[in-house]
Design a protein around this motif. Structure first.
Motif, PDB file in Angstrom:
ATOM      1  N   GLN A  88      -4.395  20.998 -15.935  1.00 27.93           N
ATOM      2  CA  GLN A  88      -4.317  21.269 -14.499  1.00 27.93           C
ATOM      3  C   GLN A  88      -3.704  20.089 -13.745  1.00 27.93           C
ATOM      4  O   GLN A  88      -2.832  20.265 -12.897  1.00 27.93           O
ATOM      5  CB  GLN A  88      -5.711  21.580 -13.944  1.00 27.93           C
ATOM      6  CG  GLN A  88      -5.698  21.911 -12.463  1.00 27.93           C
ATOM      7  CD  GLN A  88      -7.084  22.152 -11.904  1.00 27.93           C
ATOM      8  OE1 GLN A  88      -8.066  21.654 -12.437  1.00 27.93           O
ATOM      9  NE2 GLN A  88      -7.162  22.906 -10.821  1.00 27.93           N
ATOM     10  N   ILE A  89      -4.144  18.877 -14.066  1.00 23.77           N
ATOM     11  CA  ILE A  89      -3.619  17.682 -13.396  1.00 23.77           C
ATOM     12  C   ILE A  89      -2.146  17.493 -13.745  1.00 23.77           C
ATOM     13  O   ILE A  89      -1.322  17.184 -12.877  1.00 23.77           O
ATOM     14  CB  ILE A  89      -4.429  16.420 -13.785  1.00 23.77           C
ATOM     15  CG1 ILE A  89      -5.888  16.559 -13.343  1.00 23.77           C
ATOM     16  CG2 ILE A  89      -3.802  15.162 -13.202  1.00 23.77           C
ATOM     17  CD1 ILE A  89      -6.110  16.602 -11.863  1.00 23.77           C
ATOM     18  N   GLN A  90      -1.789  17.684 -15.011  1.00 22.23           N
ATOM     19  CA  GLN A  90      -0.384  17.537 -15.422  1.00 22.23           C
ATOM     20  C   GLN A  90       0.508  18.526 -14.681  1.00 22.23           C
ATOM     21  O   GLN A  90       1.603  18.184 -14.239  1.00 22.23           O
ATOM     22  CB  GLN A  90      -0.243  17.736 -16.935  1.00 22.23           C
ATOM     23  CG  GLN A  90      -0.875  16.649 -17.766  1.00 22.23           C
ATOM     24  CD  GLN A  90      -0.165  15.318 -17.597  1.00 22.23           C
ATOM     25  OE1 GLN A  90       1.043  15.239 -17.694  1.00 22.23           O
ATOM     26  NE2 GLN A  90      -0.934  14.274 -17.344  1.00 22.23           N
ATOM     27  N   GLU A  91       0.019  19.756 -14.534  1.00 19.28           N
ATOM     28  CA  GLU A  91       0.795  20.786 -13.849  1.00 19.28           C
ATOM     29  C   GLU A  91       0.972  20.442 -12.366  1.00 19.28           C
ATOM     30  O   GLU A  91       2.080  20.511 -11.832  1.00 19.28           O
ATOM     31  CB  GLU A  91       0.078  22.131 -14.003  1.00 19.28           C
ATOM     32  CG  GLU A  91       0.926  23.311 -13.642  1.00 19.28           C
ATOM     33  CD  GLU A  91       0.225  24.613 -14.003  1.00 19.28           C
ATOM     34  OE1 GLU A  91      -0.118  25.360 -13.072  1.00 19.28           O
ATOM     35  OE2 GLU A  91       0.013  24.859 -15.207  1.00 19.28           O
ATOM     36  N   LEU A  92      -0.108  20.055 -11.713  1.00 20.94           N
ATOM     37  CA  LEU A  92      -0.030  19.675 -10.299  1.00 20.94           C
ATOM     38  C   LEU A  92       0.861  18.455 -10.109  1.00 20.94           C
ATOM     39  O   LEU A  92       1.684  18.411  -9.194  1.00 20.94           O
ATOM     40  CB  LEU A  92      -1.431  19.390  -9.745  1.00 20.94           C
ATOM     41  CG  LEU A  92      -2.302  20.614  -9.457  1.00 20.94           C
ATOM     42  CD1 LEU A  92      -3.742  20.188  -9.218  1.00 20.94           C
ATOM     43  CD2 LEU A  92      -1.762  21.392  -8.276  1.00 20.94           C
ATOM     44  N   THR A  93       0.708  17.460 -10.994  1.00 16.15           N
ATOM     45  CA  THR A  93       1.532  16.248 -10.909  1.00 16.15           C
ATOM     46  C   THR A  93       3.010  16.602 -11.025  1.00 16.15           C
ATOM     47  O   THR A  93       3.833  16.132 -10.237  1.00 16.15           O
ATOM     48  CB  THR A  93       1.131  15.239 -11.999  1.00 16.15           C
ATOM     49  OG1 THR A  93      -0.246  14.879 -11.817  1.00 16.15           O
ATOM     50  CG2 THR A  93       1.987  13.993 -11.950  1.00 16.15           C
ATOM     51  N   GLY A  94       3.339  17.439 -11.991  1.00 14.45           N
ATOM     52  CA  GLY A  94       4.730  17.859 -12.173  1.00 14.45           C
ATOM     53  C   GLY A  94       5.289  18.545 -10.942  1.00 14.45           C
ATOM     54  O   GLY A  94       6.429  18.291 -10.528  1.00 14.45           O
ATOM     55  N   ASP A  95       4.474  19.407 -10.339  1.00 14.87           N
ATOM     56  CA  ASP A  95       4.897  20.092  -9.108  1.00 14.87           C
ATOM     57  C   ASP A  95       5.167  19.086  -7.995  1.00 14.87           C
ATOM     58  O   ASP A  95       6.182  19.165  -7.312  1.00 14.87           O
ATOM     59  CB  ASP A  95       3.822  21.078  -8.634  1.00 14.87           C
ATOM     60  CG  ASP A  95       3.783  22.356  -9.461  1.00 14.87           C
ATOM     61  OD1 ASP A  95       4.726  22.596 -10.249  1.00 14.87           O
ATOM     62  OD2 ASP A  95       2.802  23.110  -9.322  1.00 14.87           O
TER      63      ASP A  95
END
Length: 113
Positions: A88-95
């Motif tokens: 979840q954090i990786q996905e949000l960070t990427g966004d």
């Protein structure tokens, strides 16, 4: 040859503060500040919308007049530092990194006249 960027940091901060929210998700909020350690740098704090209470801190530095380098500094949930390696954090960070790059592109007429 890359020419030096000749926009002062406070002008840059103001422009980012106005422009960045247009690239974030509805309900997200951002604060942009000058990076005291880097005259071409910004510190970007994003509060994610929703019930997770996540906040992200990024360091954003201009490599030249068009290109920025974005690094995640910290992720917190309700004021407590959390692991940055969850999906979840990786996905949000990427966004958010993508949104920051999009904002830099939108501001390129100012930084790369």
């Amino acid at each position: 040859m890359n020419k030096e960027m000749n926009v002062d940091q406070s002008t840059l901060v103001d422009a980012w503060q106005k422009q960045l929210p247009e690239y974030l998700n509805p309900g997200d909020s951002a604060q942009v500040q000058a990076d005291a350690a880097d005259p071409k740098g910004l510190r970007i704090h994003i509060d994610a919308a929703g019930h997770q209470f996540f906040s992200f801190d990024f360091q954003c530095s201009y490599l030249d007049r068009r290109e920025v380098q974005v690094e995640l500094v910290d992720v917190e949930r309700a004021g407590q530092t959390v692991a940055e390696n969850t999906e979840q954090i990786q996905e949000l960070t990427g966004d958010y990194v993508r949104h920051i790059h999009e904002c830099a592109q939108a501001l390129s007429p100012m930084t790369n006249p």
